[in-house]
Design an enzyme around this catalytic site. Sequence first.
Site, PDB file in Angstrom:
ATOM      1  NE  ARG A 153      -3.665   0.014   1.887  1.00 20.69           N
ATOM      2  CZ  ARG A 153      -4.435  -0.765   2.646  1.00 20.69           C
ATOM      3  NH1 ARG A 153      -4.433  -0.627   3.951  1.00 20.69           N
ATOM      4  NH2 ARG A 153      -5.199  -1.682   2.093  1.00 20.69           N
ATOM      5  CE1 TYR A 154       0.827   4.404   4.309  1.00 20.63           C
ATOM      6  CE2 TYR A 154       0.847   2.117   5.020  1.00 20.63           C
ATOM      7  CZ  TYR A 154       0.359   3.404   5.139  1.00 20.63           C
ATOM      8  OH  TYR A 154      -0.596   3.677   6.070  1.00 20.63           O
ATOM      9  NE  ARG A 214       5.583   2.435   5.850  1.00 17.96           N
ATOM     10  CZ  ARG A 214       5.244   3.563   5.220  1.00 17.96           C
ATOM     11  NH1 ARG A 214       5.782   3.870   4.067  1.00 17.96           N
ATOM     12  NH2 ARG A 214       4.348   4.381   5.741  1.00 17.96           N
ATOM     13  CB  CYS A 239      -3.584 -15.624  16.835  1.00 14.36           C
ATOM     14  SG  CYS A 239      -3.167 -14.275  15.741  1.00 14.36           S
ATOM     15  CB  CYS A 277      -7.505  -9.921  19.869  1.00  9.87           C
ATOM     16  SG  CYS A 277      -5.788 -10.158  20.300  1.00  9.87           S
ATOM     17  CB  CYS A 332      -9.048  -9.894  15.498  1.00 12.50           C
ATOM     18  SG  CYS A 332      -7.931 -10.186  14.108  1.00 12.50           S
ATOM     19  NE  ARG A 374      -4.572  -8.089   8.734  1.00 12.31           N
ATOM     20  CZ  ARG A 374      -3.444  -7.778   9.370  1.00 12.31           C
ATOM     21  NH1 ARG A 374      -2.946  -8.596  10.288  1.00 12.31           N
ATOM     22  NH2 ARG A 374      -2.803  -6.665   9.095  1.00 12.31           N
ATOM     23  CG  ASP A 415      -9.318  -1.016  11.836  1.00 16.82           C
ATOM     24  OD1 ASP A 415      -9.063   0.179  11.629  1.00 16.82           O
ATOM     25  OD2 ASP A 415      -8.461  -1.917  11.810  1.00 16.82           O
ATOM     26  CG  ASP A 422      -5.216   1.425   8.876  1.00 15.74           C
ATOM     27  OD1 ASP A 422      -5.020   1.994   7.783  1.00 15.74           O
ATOM     28  OD2 ASP A 422      -4.555   0.443   9.257  1.00 15.74           O
ATOM     29  CE  LYS A 477      -0.659   1.405  10.476  1.00 15.07           C
ATOM     30  NZ  LYS A 477      -0.317   0.822   9.168  1.00 15.07           N
TER      31      LYS A 477
END
Length: 440
Positions: free
Chosen positions: A122-123, A126, A135, A139, A142, A144, A303, A340, A347
């Site tokens: 996206r950037y 990076r 995981c 969480c 999350c 995702r 998000d 974001d 971000k």
Amino acid sequence: MPTMSGRQREVAKLIGAGEGLGKWRDWRWQVRHCIRDIATFERLLGVTLSDEDRGRLEEVIEKFPISVTPYYLSLISTDDLKNDPIFQQAIPSPSELMLHRCDLRDPLAEDRDCPVPGITHRYPDRVLFLVSNVCAMYCRHCTRKRRVGDVDHIPDRETLKLGIDYIRETPQVRDVLLSGGDPLMLSDDLLDWLLTELRAIEHVEVIRIGTRMPVVLPQRITDDLVAMLRRHNPLWVNTQFNHPREITSSSRQALRRMADAGLPLGNQTVLLAGVNDCPRIIRKLVHELVKSRVRPYYLYQCDLTEGLAHFRTPVGKGIEIIESLLGHTSGFAVPRYVIDAPGGGGKIPIMPNYLISWSTHRVVLRNYQGVITTYREPDSYEPVFCDRNCEECNLQLRLEGAEEYRAIGIEKLLADYDETTSLTPEGMERPFEGEERSGP
Ligand SMILES: *Cc1c(COP(=O)(O)O)cnc(C)c1O
């Protein structure tokens, strides 16, 4: 070695059929004994839910599964269960099934900017590289969530190679951010292989690992792991502590090991309603983090992911928290508050306003205490017209060491050497769309 708390002994005994106490520090044992249903959660913590509550949670985990490490579970305090910050991050809530109009499945459009499986580019310089679908703890907040528990798997070398090849063939990528899932769910060997492959790419300058292991499974940060990671320096590690209660003797030890190995440590906190949406809690958290040599990096606005509505705060809460930190405490203890952008804008930093007004030669500013002050701008500053003729410039830029660099976005509008005067959104509607005419 951190000693085990009373609660940890109890949980270990209940799980372990005798072996739990000795195995508590073995991260693989912890992973094997993750709590994956409501009845086990109740049994291990000695709590009893009403049949109705249990039924509702079981309905939630059919859509969004549960997994909690015994260690993280043992941090829950049952005194005020529903308000416990660990409980809220680990145990489902019926609110997860309430859909809201603004909810999105893939709010950050990570599946769009995806040249090969696992890579989000996206950037310009990076990439995000999702190297694991697993995981230890799921969480509840999350971002995702759509993928959690899909198929728990660690991609094999062949799949990871697709991402590595993309990075190798894309010379502008100088920073690779490993995420997932949790990259530290990979075995030491596989991770070592991956890092070696990435390190062998000349244009990759830094590698970062985003992991929640120091928080949910600090036993994973073994001496062996750290000895392997340090061979791949410069390697940055970003973790996610959200509440001071998550900082324990075990997590401090994990952080100490990594800091001693020269791995720079950062922390990305998610702002969560009912968990940490309070200036005092965040202040305590950032102070604990810097004591453990962890630099608070981002404070994330929650998000728009489906099932997270109950965790979201207004943006004003984040601004209020930053207001309470900037100037009031050490500069390096203050994270950057970001949203974001939904739709894949990346971000966006959010700050309180410190610039109050402006003239041609003065700016009016306010400080954290509300003192209003002026800064007199220089009379003698000669605006330089920069035509990018760096050969003739007086600034001592060593051209051989400097990278080719082209302004994009708003930066382009400010540049003298670029003729662009406006940026127009694609698909912008105009009331009258005429033929383009040339000349007056
Ligand atoms: C967050 C993020 C990064 C890294 O951003 P930094 O601001 O450099 O930490 C890179 N790619 C994607 C897709 C991201 O979401």
